[in-house]
Design a protein around this motif. Structure first.
Motif, short mmCIF file in Angstrom:
data_model
loop_
_atom_site.label_atom_id
_atom_site.label_comp_id
_atom_site.label_asym_id
_atom_site.label_seq_id
_atom_site.Cartn_x
_atom_site.Cartn_y
_atom_site.Cartn_z
N GLU A 11 -3.20 -16.07 13.92
CA GLU A 11 -2.57 -17.21 12.56
C GLU A 11 -2.17 -18.02 13.34
N ASP A 12 -1.08 -18.13 14.00
CA ASP A 12 0.00 -19.34 13.97
C ASP A 12 -1.53 -21.25 14.45
N LEU A 13 -2.22 -20.44 15.29
CA LEU A 13 -2.88 -21.60 15.70
C LEU A 13 -3.95 -22.02 14.78
N VAL A 14 -4.16 -21.96 13.67
CA VAL A 14 -3.88 -22.23 12.60
C VAL A 14 -3.93 -23.16 11.33
N GLY A 15 -3.13 -24.30 11.87
CA GLY A 15 -2.39 -24.94 10.26
C GLY A 15 -2.44 -24.34 8.64
N ASN A 16 -1.78 -25.17 8.41
CA ASN A 16 -1.65 -24.72 6.84
C ASN A 16 -2.72 -25.04 6.50
N ASP A 17 -2.85 -26.30 6.74
CA ASP A 17 -4.10 -27.16 5.74
C ASP A 17 -5.21 -26.94 6.53
N ILE A 18 -5.28 -26.85 7.47
CA ILE A 18 -6.55 -26.33 7.62
C ILE A 18 -7.16 -24.58 7.47
N ARG A 19 -5.68 -24.28 7.47
CA ARG A 19 -6.49 -22.64 6.61
C ARG A 19 -6.54 -22.68 5.54
N GLU A 20 -5.68 -23.40 4.33
CA GLU A 20 -5.94 -23.50 3.37
C GLU A 20 -7.78 -24.27 3.12
N HIS A 21 -8.58 -24.97 3.32
CA HIS A 21 -9.31 -26.13 3.03
C HIS A 21 -10.51 -25.97 3.58
N ARG A 22 -10.29 -25.09 4.85
CA ARG A 22 -11.57 -25.29 5.67
C ARG A 22 -12.29 -23.43 5.62
N TYR A 23 -13.47 -23.66 5.93
CA TYR A 23 -14.24 -22.64 5.32
C TYR A 23 -14.57 -22.17 7.15
N PHE A 24 -14.11 -20.45 7.78
CA PHE A 24 -14.19 -19.97 8.82
C PHE A 24 -14.90 -18.94 8.39
N GLU A 25 -16.02 -19.13 9.88
CA GLU A 25 -16.80 -17.94 9.95
C GLU A 25 -15.87 -17.00 11.08
N PRO A 26 -16.64 -15.68 11.63
CA PRO A 26 -15.82 -14.87 11.96
C PRO A 26 -15.77 -15.54 13.30
N ARG A 27 -16.83 -16.06 13.80
CA ARG A 27 -16.53 -16.72 15.27
C ARG A 27 -15.41 -17.66 15.63
N ASP A 28 -15.71 -18.43 15.09
CA ASP A 28 -15.14 -19.49 14.55
C ASP A 28 -13.38 -19.09 15.06
N ILE A 29 -12.97 -17.81 13.88
CA ILE A 29 -11.95 -17.51 14.31
C ILE A 29 -11.26 -16.20 16.01
N LEU A 30 -12.29 -15.84 16.38
CA LEU A 30 -12.10 -15.27 17.40
C LEU A 30 -12.34 -16.64 18.95
N ASP A 31 -13.02 -17.69 18.17
CA ASP A 31 -12.62 -18.51 19.21
C ASP A 31 -11.31 -19.65 19.24
#
Length: 367
Positions: free
Chosen positions: A143-163
């Motif tokens: 969670e803390d590796l994903v910045g607010n601006d990125i987290r709020e506006h970017r679409y993540f695939e589940p495997r992107d999250i695991l990477d």
């Protein structure tokens, strides 16, 4: 704090039900007082609550303003993002599949997702499904590796999250400790999709939401950044002295099966009440879910996607709670049918604010 918050509209009780006996007798409504304090003393834009007593009577409350810019009222029992309360829904789907013989709690991740989970100090052939659901896997959180601006506006695939998560080392060897990690529930969601060959959103809708008639609960589809029904706006502060920032419209995909869902306080109460009553899981799987490990020295325990917390009046309540940009919720249900869920429209900046939210839950369940 904006002027609209300073002149907060106060707490409004739903007129759909009769007042409680305490209110009728002229005694102060302690839930009402608690929500007012969250707004006026903790500086939260809005607070909402839904409370059900042993007789099944429900009261809904609001405090503050639903939109800081306009000063509009908070919609009674409005929709909110529920963050990690999603984890209980995810665990229920997994445990239903366990009951159907399609998933084994003590099988390893590699049984279902070979070679997906591997990194510094962790490996999918050593971590079980049970350890994922109970946060005893040792998998690092992202969670803390994903910045607010990125987290709020970017679409993540589940495997992107695991990477992102797997850039870190294991917290401990599998089964050798307890550490909360959203990564566990992203992996659990992928196991559900592999076993059912269907999107997780369809499975949770069919198996849980439609099954018990949750009319205001949904798992957002990819690209859906809005909240569909009447809702209070959610806010964030990037620093203690920074202005409020409206984060109602976000892409919640970075949370996925760990925290993406939208619901209402009353729907969460209905869900947890149905769950504890055995309407969603066979008794064997419900018993597994309620088997907890201690969370440090807090007095709380973590089961399989659900927590037990002690009450000041004795006994415990069962629930989860969640934080996501703009919203924090806490609550749960007791074995004798009491239920309470409280949501505020900004994550408190310190632990004291969250404790005050939890104290309102305790008040609601113990009054």
């Amino acid at each position: 704090m904006a002027a609209a918050v300073a002149v907060a509209l106060g707490v409004l009780a739903s007129s759909a039900v009769a007042p409680s006996a305490a209110s009728a007798a002229g005694r102060p409504d302690t839930v009402r007082q608690g929500l007012n304090a969250l707004v006026h003393e903790d500086g939260l834009p809005a607070a909402l609550a839904s409370v059900t007593d042993r007789q099944g009577r429900t009261r809904d409350y609001t405090a503050g303003v639903g939109n800081v810019a306009t000063g509009s009222k908070v919609p009674v029992d409005g929709q909110v993002r529920i963050g990690s309360s999603t984890k209980t829904f995810t665990a229920v789907v997994v445990l239903q599949l366990v009951g159907e013989g399609k998933i084994d709690l003590d099988a390893t991740i590699d049984t279902y997702l070979p070679n997906l989970v591997h990194g510094d100090g962790f490996d999918g052939h050593r971590i079980t499904v049970r350890q994922l659901l109970q946060h005893t896997s040792g998998l690092p959180d992202y969670e803390d590796l994903v910045g607010n601006d990125i987290r709020e506006h970017r679409y993540f695939e589940p495997r992107d999250i695991l990477d992102i998560a797997f850039q870190r080392k294991a917290v401990f060897p599998a089964g050798k400790g307890w550490s909360y990690s959203n990564t566990n529930y992203v992996v659990a969601g992928l196991i559900v999709q592999k076993v059912t060959r269907r999107p997780f959103a369809e499975e949770v809708d069919r198996r849980v939401i439609q099954r018990i008639g949750l009319r205001h609960t949904y798992f957002p589809v990819p690209g859906d950044m809005t909240i569909r029904e009447r809702h209070p706006h959610g806010y964030a502060r990037d620093a203690a002295d920074a202005p409020l920032r409206d984060v109602t419209r976000i892409d919640p995909s970075a949370a996925w099966t760990a925290g993406q869902m939208v619901s209402t306080n009353s729907d969460i109460n209905r869900f947890l009440t149905a769950l504890l009553a055995g309407r969603l899981l066979p008794q064997a799987q419900l018993a597994q879910m309620r088997t907890t490990v201690p969370i440090a020295d807090t007095g709380a325990g973590y089961g399989l996607g659900i927590m037990s917390r002690p009450l000041s009046c004795g006994g415990v309540y069962w629930g989860h709670g969640g934080d996501i940009d703009g919203y924090e919720n806490r609550g749960g249900v007791t074995d004798d049918g009491r239920a309470a869920n409280v949501t505020v429209t900004r994550i408190p900046v310190d632990g004291a604010g969250t404790r005050h939210v939890e104290e309102v839950v305790d008040t609601a369940l113990c009054r």
